[in-house]
Design a protein around this motif. Structure first.
Motif, PDB file in Angstrom:
ATOM      1  N   PRO A  37     -15.668   6.296 -12.647  1.00  0.00           N
ATOM      2  CA  PRO A  37     -14.469   6.221 -13.495  1.00  0.00           C
ATOM      3  C   PRO A  37     -13.274   6.949 -12.881  1.00  0.00           C
ATOM      4  CG  PRO A  37     -16.405   6.914 -14.763  1.00  0.00           C
ATOM      5  CD  PRO A  37     -16.813   6.907 -13.338  1.00  0.00           C
ATOM      6  N   GLU A  38     -13.538   7.948 -12.006  1.00  0.00           N
ATOM      7  CA  GLU A  38     -12.415   8.683 -11.418  1.00  0.00           C
ATOM      8  C   GLU A  38     -11.571   7.781 -10.519  1.00  0.00           C
ATOM      9  OE1 GLU A  38     -15.598   9.009 -10.612  1.00  0.00           O
ATOM     10  OE2 GLU A  38     -15.918   9.864  -8.611  1.00  0.00           O
ATOM     11  N   ALA A  39     -12.115   6.606 -10.131  1.00  0.00           N
ATOM     12  CA  ALA A  39     -11.347   5.687  -9.286  1.00  0.00           C
ATOM     13  C   ALA A  39     -10.414   4.805 -10.121  1.00  0.00           C
ATOM     14  CB  ALA A  39     -12.291   4.820  -8.463  1.00  0.00           C
ATOM     15  N   LYS A  40     -10.599   4.804 -11.444  1.00  0.00           N
ATOM     16  CA  LYS A  40      -9.863   3.849 -12.284  1.00  0.00           C
ATOM     17  C   LYS A  40      -8.341   3.984 -12.180  1.00  0.00           C
ATOM     18  CE  LYS A  40     -10.003   1.583 -16.775  1.00  0.00           C
ATOM     19  NZ  LYS A  40      -8.615   1.189 -16.710  1.00  0.00           N
ATOM     20  N   PRO A  41      -7.798   5.229 -12.336  1.00  0.00           N
ATOM     21  CA  PRO A  41      -6.331   5.332 -12.242  1.00  0.00           C
ATOM     22  C   PRO A  41      -5.807   4.843 -10.891  1.00  0.00           C
ATOM     23  CG  PRO A  41      -7.367   7.518 -12.384  1.00  0.00           C
ATOM     24  CD  PRO A  41      -8.422   6.511 -12.691  1.00  0.00           C
ATOM     25  N   VAL A  42      -6.567   5.107  -9.817  1.00  0.00           N
ATOM     26  CA  VAL A  42      -6.134   4.679  -8.474  1.00  0.00           C
ATOM     27  C   VAL A  42      -6.083   3.154  -8.408  1.00  0.00           C
ATOM     28  CG1 VAL A  42      -6.717   4.719  -6.025  1.00  0.00           C
ATOM     29  CG2 VAL A  42      -7.066   6.769  -7.419  1.00  0.00           C
ATOM     30  N   VAL A  43      -7.164   2.513  -8.830  1.00  0.00           N
ATOM     31  CA  VAL A  43      -7.221   1.049  -8.779  1.00  0.00           C
ATOM     32  C   VAL A  43      -6.131   0.444  -9.674  1.00  0.00           C
ATOM     33  CG1 VAL A  43      -8.634  -0.970  -9.378  1.00  0.00           C
ATOM     34  CG2 VAL A  43      -9.658   0.964  -8.164  1.00  0.00           C
ATOM     35  N   ASP A  44      -5.971   0.997 -10.884  1.00  0.00           N
ATOM     36  CA  ASP A  44      -4.953   0.462 -11.801  1.00  0.00           C
ATOM     37  C   ASP A  44      -3.551   0.560 -11.191  1.00  0.00           C
ATOM     38  OD1 ASP A  44      -6.881  -0.171 -13.566  1.00  0.00           O
ATOM     39  OD2 ASP A  44      -6.574   1.551 -14.895  1.00  0.00           O
ATOM     40  N   LEU A  45      -3.265   1.733 -10.597  1.00  0.00           N
ATOM     41  CA  LEU A  45      -1.949   1.930  -9.987  1.00  0.00           C
ATOM     42  C   LEU A  45      -1.702   0.915  -8.873  1.00  0.00           C
ATOM     43  CD1 LEU A  45      -1.034   5.689  -9.496  1.00  0.00           C
ATOM     44  CD2 LEU A  45       0.542   3.800  -9.880  1.00  0.00           C
ATOM     45  N   ILE A  46      -2.724   0.710  -8.037  1.00  0.00           N
ATOM     46  CA  ILE A  46      -2.550  -0.216  -6.907  1.00  0.00           C
ATOM     47  C   ILE A  46      -2.360  -1.635  -7.420  1.00  0.00           C
ATOM     48  CG2 ILE A  46      -3.680  -1.225  -4.885  1.00  0.00           C
ATOM     49  CD1 ILE A  46      -5.055   1.556  -4.535  1.00  0.00           C
ATOM     50  N   ARG A  47      -3.169  -2.004  -8.425  1.00  0.00           N
ATOM     51  CA  ARG A  47      -3.055  -3.370  -8.949  1.00  0.00           C
ATOM     52  C   ARG A  47      -1.691  -3.595  -9.616  1.00  0.00           C
ATOM     53  NH1 ARG A  47      -9.003  -4.505 -11.660  1.00  0.00           N
ATOM     54  NH2 ARG A  47      -9.991  -5.325  -9.778  1.00  0.00           N
ATOM     55  N   ALA A  48      -1.110  -2.516 -10.170  1.00  0.00           N
ATOM     56  CA  ALA A  48       0.165  -2.661 -10.866  1.00  0.00           C
ATOM     57  C   ALA A  48       1.357  -2.675  -9.913  1.00  0.00           C
ATOM     58  CB  ALA A  48       0.336  -1.518 -11.871  1.00  0.00           C
ATOM     59  N   THR A  49       1.091  -2.370  -8.637  1.00  0.00           N
ATOM     60  CA  THR A  49       2.199  -2.304  -7.677  1.00  0.00           C
ATOM     61  C   THR A  49       2.386  -3.651  -6.995  1.00  0.00           C
ATOM     62  OG1 THR A  49       1.516  -0.040  -7.228  1.00  0.00           O
ATOM     63  CG2 THR A  49       3.116  -1.024  -5.717  1.00  0.00           C
ATOM     64  N   GLN A  75       0.831  -1.202   0.000  1.00  0.00           N
ATOM     65  CA  GLN A  75       0.000   0.000   0.000  1.00  0.00           C
ATOM     66  C   GLN A  75       0.873   1.262   0.000  1.00  0.00           C
ATOM     67  OE1 GLN A  75      -2.167   1.337   3.778  1.00  0.00           O
ATOM     68  NE2 GLN A  75      -3.795   0.444   2.534  1.00  0.00           N
ATOM     69  N   THR A  76       1.893   1.262   0.878  1.00  0.00           N
ATOM     70  CA  THR A  76       2.777   2.431   0.953  1.00  0.00           C
ATOM     71  C   THR A  76       3.462   2.666  -0.395  1.00  0.00           C
ATOM     72  OG1 THR A  76       3.183   1.940   3.262  1.00  0.00           O
ATOM     73  CG2 THR A  76       4.745   3.414   2.202  1.00  0.00           C
ATOM     74  N   LYS A  77       3.880   1.551  -1.008  1.00  0.00           N
ATOM     75  CA  LYS A  77       4.542   1.660  -2.310  1.00  0.00           C
ATOM     76  C   LYS A  77       3.596   2.278  -3.346  1.00  0.00           C
ATOM     77  CE  LYS A  77       7.699  -1.376  -4.736  1.00  0.00           C
ATOM     78  NZ  LYS A  77       7.950  -2.790  -5.042  1.00  0.00           N
ATOM     79  N   ALA A  78       2.357   1.797  -3.354  1.00  0.00           N
ATOM     80  CA  ALA A  78       1.370   2.301  -4.306  1.00  0.00           C
ATOM     81  C   ALA A  78       1.061   3.776  -4.043  1.00  0.00           C
ATOM     82  CB  ALA A  78       0.101   1.463  -4.229  1.00  0.00           C
ATOM     83  N   PHE A  79       0.947   4.150  -2.743  1.00  0.00           N
ATOM     84  CA  PHE A  79       0.657   5.541  -2.397  1.00  0.00           C
ATOM     85  C   PHE A  79       1.811   6.444  -2.852  1.00  0.00           C
ATOM     86  CE2 PHE A  79      -2.686   5.220   1.238  1.00  0.00           C
ATOM     87  CZ  PHE A  79      -3.521   4.541   0.371  1.00  0.00           C
ATOM     88  N   ASP A  80       3.044   5.958  -2.631  1.00  0.00           N
ATOM     89  CA  ASP A  80       4.209   6.746  -3.046  1.00  0.00           C
ATOM     90  C   ASP A  80       4.239   6.893  -4.567  1.00  0.00           C
ATOM     91  OD1 ASP A  80       4.948   7.051  -0.465  1.00  0.00           O
ATOM     92  OD2 ASP A  80       6.509   5.498  -0.463  1.00  0.00           O
ATOM     93  N   ALA A  81       3.695   5.894  -5.256  1.00  0.00           N
ATOM     94  CA  ALA A  81       3.699   5.931  -6.720  1.00  0.00           C
ATOM     95  C   ALA A  81       2.558   6.798  -7.259  1.00  0.00           C
ATOM     96  CB  ALA A  81       3.605   4.520  -7.276  1.00  0.00           C
ATOM     97  N   GLY A  82       1.706   7.339  -6.356  1.00  0.00           N
ATOM     98  CA  GLY A  82       0.671   8.263  -6.823  1.00  0.00           C
ATOM     99  C   GLY A  82      -0.760   7.794  -6.616  1.00  0.00           C
TER     100      GLY A  82
END
Ligand code: NA
Ligand code: NA
Lengths: 324, 623
Positions: free
Chosen positions: A310-322, A112-119
């Protein structure tokens, strides 16, 4: 009642020291309660900084200033300056914050911390600030991920089928438990113990330290590590309060609150481990259940949520990619 | 209870009252309908969960919202009927001309507080629009109905004020304007010499309370004085605290158990229970008094409203004791003492409130209260027999042979209700709070099917009465919570807790226990019970656990001490209530009452210093 008069006598005149009110819904426990641990860290950080003597924080644990939904509204209005709580309460104000409550979104707190740091935190922080004048000045961890404590062993979704599991009264978490197979039962926290004991409930979902502190293990003896939710702990601060501070003070204060939050993370991870050991000692069977089976069933939740918001999409994508 | 406090202006009220009669009909109807809807929601939710394993996710939020709305409409009705309790003792000591002026100012203050609540509740609804509750329902649905209820309350308050002639109204306005003017001048020109907001709050509270302002309004006004004097707190915070003070699922047990009390009277269960007791023990030495104490034990085990119990038992037994030539003053005193005894017999509103504010298990408190109540009941019965008249002096109770079977059946069904309350919870069917809804359902079903006495009209009247009575109780709870919030902001509980811990570490835990009892007796007397628990419970219970006192034991001690205060002359409002019901002047009850209170105080000391009496049952039942 003689004690009553003394503190009442404090004058109305604004003192030179900036006095802040920090609220937490948890008990005043220096070990298992995230609010108190954060407060202790904050006090330490202030004392060691150049703000010592300029800022004083008064701590109000145990819902003393009201229920969380009222406290966060008071933070919005600037009546209460700060609040330590999970991110879910802010979803009542700005629904997109509920993204972090989605089942099996995170795989661990360090991830989670990694994903948060990544934006993955910034869009949510901005939405909350814009929508309700509240700034999340720092992120920490809830003391453990949420798993299912039940009166019978739960290894897979079939075992969970039909069990009445108390959930947080939060539509996203309730839906997650329903997808996992349970009959999700929202109930006030204060009624859980007796309801478990009488069999009104078959179990509940919570983190290990809370289960230890509230003695729920006395009546339910199986803790299945479903780990369906790693909800972050947010340090909320009223934008009104921050605007009252001179720029230099504000920057120093923000820095301090972040350091205190960072100090809280290691404690949270350690306490989760310790609570699991204590549960085992108390005779609870800790089950390393089939998480993958639960995760597959909950997967559609995130997809549906992203479709609706849809505004949640970039957040979810970023977290899933981390990955960790 | 003390109509004198707000409606003693001596002005004929007929004509103007008609103007708001329609509004009163509306508030009654809305409050009772919301209560009925609430009952339906809770019962539906329990059945869906228990029988169909399909929990209703919105039930908790909707049930609470309905209760808050019902409470404010019910409180409006109660205000219109002049049912709000206030302290009359000091007020009655004033010269007559002053009494009028004080009443007029009080009426104006009630109007100000009601209008303030209404305005800010609606403002809060507006501010929180778009936000959701836990279950995802619109948050403002809690605040708009509350605001409407408070607006009706404002209309009734205006009517009560306008009953006076214009000179008296003008005088009240001038007095209030003068007080505000002095404050504003002082704050502008000599701010350093002004008392603190907290001190102003304390002063305002003591003065308005002594002047007979209804308790709920005095509590709310105290919080408001702080908000006004402080200047930095928005008014919506006050409305928010009022709403959230009662927006809790466990408090639902209050309206439901109060409803049970009224239904029980309407469906004939009350009379049947008393008939049975008279048949069983009425002819022994001191029989009538023994019947009175045992009737209070049974009634307390069924309903949650002490005043409803006192009314039901008093209405039947005080006339009976008059007929038998007993001193009615001492009968009323025994009735009041029995009400103190019954304070901890579950279901009990005050235990529910204490459990709510101090985070204690309500089921655990219920269990802890049983043996202490048994001790006090035994003491009262022993005294009744010892000082009682021999049986020959008491007229035999006339029960026809044919009626005997009917009486046993009726009493059996009534006792079934007590059994249901206990078994229902233990069986895992529902929580303690939810059981209260089923107790109401039982009273309705049994009343209409078994006794055929509960007509739809009578059932509806029970809902109307229960909604107004619980509105009154919950309004006081809400107001006390707003004051407790303001005290917490000033960190008063914190300071007082440290003071008490320090004192007890020097002298021992016994001193803390005695001080707690003293505080609750005095404050229970001044603040009409529940408010004392709300303010002092959360403050004292953590200190007690720090000193190693079992919280359930301590909670029971607090509630009994508060009960003694509530019925202690000269201030105790409970005693005035009992005297109204028994139609006896308070003076006649003072002497016997002091005797009974002494006895109960000794019992309380035993309960306080022998923890096992309270902790044994909770331990056995696994709390
Ligand atoms: Na009772
Ligand atoms: Na009762």
């Amino acid at each position: 009642a003689t004690g009553l008069a003394a503190p009442v006598l404090i004058g109305r005149a604004e003192a030179a020291v900036l006095k802040l009110k920090l609220s937490s819904s948890q008990a005043n426990d220096p070990k298992f309660a995230n609010g108190r641990v954060y407060y202790d860290n904050l006090v330490k950080q202030i004392a060691a900084s150049n703000l010592a003597g300029q800022i004083e924080v008064a701590f109000f644990p145990d819902n003393q200033l009201g229920q969380e939904i009222d406290v966060i509204n008071s933070v919005k209005l600037g009546v209460i300056d700060m609040m330590v709580s999970g991110s879910s309460i802010a979803a009542n104000l700005v629904p997109v914050v509920g993204t972090y409550d989605l089942g099996y979104l995170f795989s661990s707190f360090p991830q989670q911390t990694k994903a948060f740091d990544a934006g993955a935190a910034a869009p949510i922080e901005q939405a909350l600030l814009k929508g309700s004048n509240i700034r999340i000045i720092a992120w920490a961890y809830n003391f453990g991920s949420r798993s299912v404590l039940a009166r019978k062993a739960v290894n897979n979704p079939d075992d969970l089928a039909g069990l009445k599991i108390r959930t947080l009264p939060n539509p996203v978490i309730t839906e997650c438990l329903r997808l996992m197979g349970a009959a999700a039962t929202p109930m006030a926290f204060g009624e859980i113990y007796a309801a478990l004991q009488a069999g009104v409930l078959d179990g509940l979902e919570h983190d290990p330290p809370t289960i230890v502190a509230s003695k729920f293990f006395e009546t339910a003896k199986f803790y299945s590590l479903t780990q369906h939710n790693f909800s972050p702990l947010a340090i909320y601060c009223s934008e009104n309060t921050l605007n009252r501070m001179p720029t230099a003070t504000r920057e120093a204060f923000t820095d301090i609150t972040r350091k205190a939050a960072a100090d809280t993370r290691a404690h949270g991870l350690a306490v989760e481990k310790e609570a699991l050991v204590q549960l085992k000692d108390k005779g609870v069977t800790v089950i390393d259940c089939d998480r993958e089976a639960f995760r597959k069933r909950v997967l559609p939740q995130s997809d549906a949520f992203v479709k609706a918001r849809p505004e949640a999409k970039p957040v979810v994508d970023l977290i899933r990619a981390t990955s960790v | 209870m003390s109509e004198a406090a707000i409606a003693s202006s001596g002005v004929d009220s007929g004509a103007r009252r008609r103007a708001t009669a329609a509004l009163l009909w509306a508030t009654d109807t809305v409050a009772a309908s919301l209560l009925a809807a609430d009952l339906a929601v809770v019962i539906y939710s329990v059945l869906a969960r228990s029988l169909f394993t399909a929990p209703v996710e919105w039930a908790d939020d909707v049930a609470r919202g309905l209760m808050v709305a019902s409470a404010f409409f019910g409180a409006a009705s109660a205000l219109a009927r002049g049912e709000n309790p206030g302290v009359v003792f000091f007020h009655s000591l004033l010269p007559e001309a002053w009494q009028d002026a004080v009443d007029d100012v009080g009426a104006a203050l009630v109007l100000v507080v009601a209008a303030y609540v209404a305005f800010h509740a609606i403002e809060l609804g507006w501010i929180t629009s778009g936000q959701t509750t836990g279950a995802g329902l619109p948050l403002q649905l809690t605040f708009y109905p509350m605001g409407l209820g408070a607006a009706c309350m404002t209309a009734f308050a205006a009517e009560i004020l306008l009953e006076r002639n214009w000179q008296r109204i003008l005088r009240a306005v001038i007095i209030l304007a003068a007080i505000s003017g002095v404050f504003l001048l002082g704050d502008t020109f000599v701010p350093d010499a002004m008392p603190s907001s907290g001190m102003l709050m304390l002063l305002g509270f003591v003065i308005t309370l002594a002047g007979g302002l209804p308790i709920g309004f005095a509590l709310a006004l105290a919080a408001l004085i702080f908000v006004w004097a402080e200047g930095s707190l928005p008014g919506v915070i006050f409305a928010q605290q009022m709403a959230r003070g009662i927006d809790n699922f466990v408090l639902l047990a209050i309206p439901f158990f109060i409803l049970v009390g009224y239904l029980m009277e309407a469906n004939g269960m009350s009379v049947r229970l008393i008939e049975l007791l008279q048949h069983l023990v009425g002819r022994m030495r001191g029989g009538l008094n023994v019947v009175m104490v045992s009737a209070m034990v049974l009634f307390s085990g069924i309903s949650g409203s002490k005043m409803a119990d006192v009314a039901a038992v008093g209405a039947v037994l005080i006339p009976a004791s008059r007929k038998s030539g007993q001193n009615p003053g001492s009968s009323v005193a025994l009735l009041a003492a029995s009400a103190v005894m019954a304070e901890t017999i579950p279901p009990c509103i005050n235990l529910i409130i204490l459990g709510f504010v101090a985070n204690l298990s309500i089921g655990g408190l219920f269990a802890a209260g049983l043996l202490p109540a048994a001790l006090m009941a035994a003491a009262l019965i022993a005294v009744s027999i010892f000082f009682g008249k021999p049986s020959s002096a008491v007229p035999p109770v006339l029960v026809e042979r044919a009626a005997m079977g009917r009486m046993w059946l009726g009493a059996g069904v009534s006792l079934g209700l007590i059994a249901m309350i206990f078994i229902g919870f233990k069986s895992g069917f529902a929580t303690a709070t939810e059981i209260s809804a089923f107790a109401s359902l039982y009273a309705i079903v049994v009343g209409s099917l078994m006794f055929r006495e509960l007509t739809p009209a009578a059932a509806w009247r029970s809902f109307v009465h229960a909604a107004a009575r619980s509105g009154l109780v919950l309004f006081i709870v809400a107001a006390a919570q707003s004051l407790a919030f303001v005290l917490t902001l000033q960190q008063v509980p914190h300071a007082m807790g440290e003071f008490m811990v320090g004192l007890s570490q020097q002298s021992g835990t016994w001193l803390f226990m005695l001080l707690s009892i003293l505080i609750l007796i005095v404050m229970g007397s001044v603040l009409e019970g529940a408010a004392a628990l709300i303010i002092f419970g959360p403050l004292l219970v953590p200190v007690a656990s720090k000193l190693g006192i079992a919280p359930l034991h301590y909670g029971v001690v607090l509630v009994i001490a508060m009960g003694i205060g509530l019925f202690a002359p000269p201030l105790g409002l409970g005693l005035y209530g009992a005297c109204l019901i028994g139609k006896v002047p308070v003076e006649q009850t003072v002497r016997p009452m002091l005797g009974y209170l002494g006895l109960l105080f000794v019992c309380l000391l035993i309960i306080a210093f022998v923890p096992a009496i309270s902790t044994l049952l909770p331990k056995l039942m696994g709390y």
